[in-house]
Design a protein around this motif. Structure first.
Motif, PDB file in Angstrom:
ATOM      1  N   LYS A  32       8.675 -15.602 -10.288  1.00 46.55           N
ATOM      2  CA  LYS A  32       9.425 -14.736  -9.371  1.00 46.55           C
ATOM      3  C   LYS A  32       9.055 -13.272  -9.592  1.00 46.55           C
ATOM      4  O   LYS A  32       8.857 -12.513  -8.641  1.00 46.55           O
ATOM      5  N   THR A  36       7.335 -10.885  -6.679  1.00 48.52           N
ATOM      6  CA  THR A  36       7.980  -9.660  -6.191  1.00 48.52           C
ATOM      7  C   THR A  36       7.126  -8.428  -6.491  1.00 48.52           C
ATOM      8  O   THR A  36       7.078  -7.483  -5.691  1.00 48.52           O
ATOM      9  N   GLU A  40       5.617  -5.727  -3.745  1.00 49.85           N
ATOM     10  CA  GLU A  40       5.921  -4.300  -3.814  1.00 49.85           C
ATOM     11  C   GLU A  40       4.701  -3.442  -4.138  1.00 49.85           C
ATOM     12  O   GLU A  40       4.704  -2.234  -3.880  1.00 49.85           O
ATOM     13  N   VAL A  52      11.432  -5.342  -1.629  1.00 50.84           N
ATOM     14  CA  VAL A  52      12.010  -6.668  -1.836  1.00 50.84           C
ATOM     15  C   VAL A  52      13.095  -6.581  -2.903  1.00 50.84           C
ATOM     16  O   VAL A  52      12.979  -5.812  -3.872  1.00 50.84           O
ATOM     17  N   TYR A  70      15.371 -14.014  -1.545  1.00 50.44           N
ATOM     18  CA  TYR A  70      14.988 -12.601  -1.625  1.00 50.44           C
ATOM     19  C   TYR A  70      14.949 -12.005  -0.224  1.00 50.44           C
ATOM     20  O   TYR A  70      14.566 -12.675   0.748  1.00 50.44           O
TER      21      TYR A  70
END
Length: 618
Positions: A32, A36, A40, A52, A70
């Motif tokens: 995860k 993410t 980004e 996010v 998310y």
């Protein structure tokens, strides 16, 4: 031109959620975190440069059972930049519809820096979806937390262009495109090979598909090429005057057009060298090639007689020996002739690099075409032996691919590795105190060969295109072997560029040049060849059992109709996509307007100066 992503800060502490992502329930935390971070991260680092955050309660705590959900959004600036990337069309202040660009954003209707409703909700979501789908692995070899899930990072065409320049990037782009274009031929060829091995009548449909395929892929490539080079900015590059090439020599004089001092050489002397020396030499080489071809057929007859007398496994293998020997001889003759052609073209002393390359390519293509395909034409249309044609085509194609891979990459790489070991031993023996890594790198790279351009690479693809488009209906697996070869060719060329040769200087280009014409000429020849093969099939001959003259006339008529359709198709399919045409027309209009404004300004300043001088005289 688009502005660089690195010039913008697209971070925004508060954003409107636009897309919801739900991960699998058993997704690991490190996975995860990695995902993410990729969403980004900056575009220059391979990220999407979006915003996010996990779904949370209003008090900041996570909602039970929804830890894997998310929310994804983007700042207003990021959405505007994304609108340019996906090519959204918006209404301008003059009521015209144009593709949105960030640099001209103020010319669009209802645009304001604080008007977040300029882009609709659906447009914003489309931009987010486009950016998420185009996330690519950069340096990662696997997904964090899942070592069994392998990633295959690679270099995009744009990254190759940034490092090697447009010429090299365009070659790799064409290699990639041509490989994918061969896939339909390969998929159709496999069942033809399996289910119609001895039924030559069924190649009529395969040959018909071949006619359409060879035309369409070249027209589509021109559009893809225009889109790439427009993005790189080389489609619009124009040289006002092409400078003389470095190897051009002559008595110093003044160019009457540019007024510059440069070498001058008589065009009459150049024409005499071409027609009295180069042309007879090329004709002699072509005659030698045909003589070697006849020796090959004598060897084929000897092998066939030996097999008919013995009929053993060894005699069966001996049937392939003449074709293998002939394929090796062809490669040797092609390489020897290449050096002779380079010497003659340099001796002709062409003033421009483009003229030098055109004459060199013409010499090499004529000889290579005759050397590689003359035997196949002779077998098909003189001997009428389809079985021998299939055997010869398979042997020539596979043998040439193996020899090219060895000669272009494997053998030079082995020599380079040996040289690197010698350098390291010499450094250890001298026990130098200087920066060994820098010393080692300089000594290794100075001994690397000089990359002489994409000539040989395009030539290999040209011959491969000829094998596939001319006679693949007789040997349907030709496209399959071509796809396999091009996959390995991509890696061997990358190895050659990065490990064997010195990095060449960048050379801007807008297309693949004269090679486009060479491929189109080959596609025209393929129309004639495939029509003749269709006319020779027993299916078509059964329709005209008595009059062969009618059959020949109808085949020639169909051939002319197909050629006419081919040229009409090439005319109707524009070389540049419509959006590129609109942008080019707009740029040309803006350039003309800017030129007019400049001329008016100069005229006004001149009038002002004349008025001022007049007042002073008064």
């Amino acid at each position: 031109m688009k502005e660089s992503w690195s010039a913008f800060d697209t971070f925004e502490p508060h954003f409107r959620p636009l897309v919801v992502i739900e991960l699998a329930k058993d997704t690991k935390e490190e996975t995860k975190e990695w995902l993410t971070q990729r969403i980004e991260d900056k575009k220059k680092n391979g990220g999407a440069q979006l915003l996010v955050k996990p779904l949370a309660k209003e008090d900041g705590g996570k909602i039970d059972g929804n830890e894997n959900i998310y929310l994804v959004g983007a700042s207003y600036l990021r959405l505007l930049l994304g609108a340019e990337t996906v090519g959204l069309v918006k209404e301008c202040n003059d009521n015209s519809m144009r593709t949105f660009t960030y640099s001209s954003r103020k010319t669009f209707k209802d645009f304001a820096e604080d008007n977040h409703n300029f882009l609709t909700m659906s447009e914003c979501q489309y931009i987010i979806k486009h950016e998420l789908e185009n996330l690519r692995a950069k340096d990662e070899k696997m997904i964090p937390g899942y070592p069994q899930a392998k990633l295959y990072p690679g270099k995009s065409i744009d990254e190759i262009r940034c490092y090697f320049g447009e010429t090299i990037a365009l070659y790799f782009g064409f290699l990639e495109y041509f490989t994918f274009a061969l896939v339909p031929m390969a998929l159709i060829g496999i069942p033809y090979y399996v289910f119609a091995w001895e039924d030559y009548d069924k190649y009529v449909m395969f040959a018909s598909f071949n006619l359409l395929w060879s035309t369409v892929i070249l027209e589509v490539w021109k559009r893809c090429c225009a889109r790439m080079t427009y993005r790189w900015g080389t489609l619009l590059m124009k040289r006002q005057f092409e400078e003389p090439r470095p190897g051009f020599h002559g008595v110093l004089g003044i160019n009457p057009v540019t007024g510059k001092e440069e070498p001058v050489y008589s065009s009459i002397k150049r024409q005499l060298r071409i027609y009295l020396v180069s042309l007879p030499f090329v004709c002699l080489c072509l005659y030698l090639s045909l003589y070697v071809m006849m020796i090959y057929f004598d060897m084929e007859q000897l092998a066939l007689d030996y097999h008919e007398e013995n009929e053993t496994s060894f005699s069966n293998l001996m049937l392939f020996v003449p074709s293998i020997i002939y394929a090796v001889v062809i490669e040797i003759m092609n390489r020897i002739y290449r050096y002779a052609a380079e010497f003659l073209t340099s001796w002709e002393n062409h003033r421009l690099e483009s003229s030098h390359q055109n004459h060199l390519i013409l010499k090499v293509l004529v000889f290579n075409f005759l050397n590689c395909f003359a035997s196949l034409f002779y077998i098909a249309f003189v001997l009428f032996d389809m079985k021998l044609l299939r055997q010869s085509l398979a042997t020539l194609l596979i043998t040439s691919q193996i020899l090219n891979q060895f000669a272009e990459a494997l053998f030079p790489y082995w020599l380079q590795k040996r040289h690197n070991k010698k350098i390291k031993k010499r450094m250890c023996a001298s026990k130098m105190d200087s920066d060994l890594s820098l010393f080692e790198q300089i000594n290794m790279e100075k001994e690397m060969g000089t990359y002489l351009g994409t000539f040989d690479d395009y030539l290999e693809l040209f011959l491969q295109f000829g094998y596939v488009s001319l006679f693949s209906c007789v040997y349907p697996l030709a496209a399959v072997f071509a796809v396999l070869n091009n996959i390995t060719e991509t890696y061997s060329d990358a190895l050659k560029m990065c490990k064997i040769f010195k990095r060449p200087f960048s050379e801007p280009t807008a297309n693949i040049g004269v090679w486009q014409l060479a491929f189109e000429t080959m596609s025209v020849i393929s129309v004639v060849t495939n029509c003749a093969l269709i006319g020779m099939s027993s299916q078509v001959n059964a329709i005209f059992p008595e009059s062969k003259t009618d059959l020949i006339l109808i085949v020639v008529l169909v051939e002319h109709i197909l050629l006419a359709m081919k040229f009409v198709m090439a005319f109707l399919i524009p070389d540049k996509p419509r959006d590129i045409q609109i942008k080019l027309a707009r740029l040309e209009f803006e350039s003309l307007e800017a030129l007019k404004r400049q001329q008016i300004k100069l005229a006004a300043e001149s009038l002002k100066d004349e008025t001022h001088e007049g007042k002073k005289r008064i």
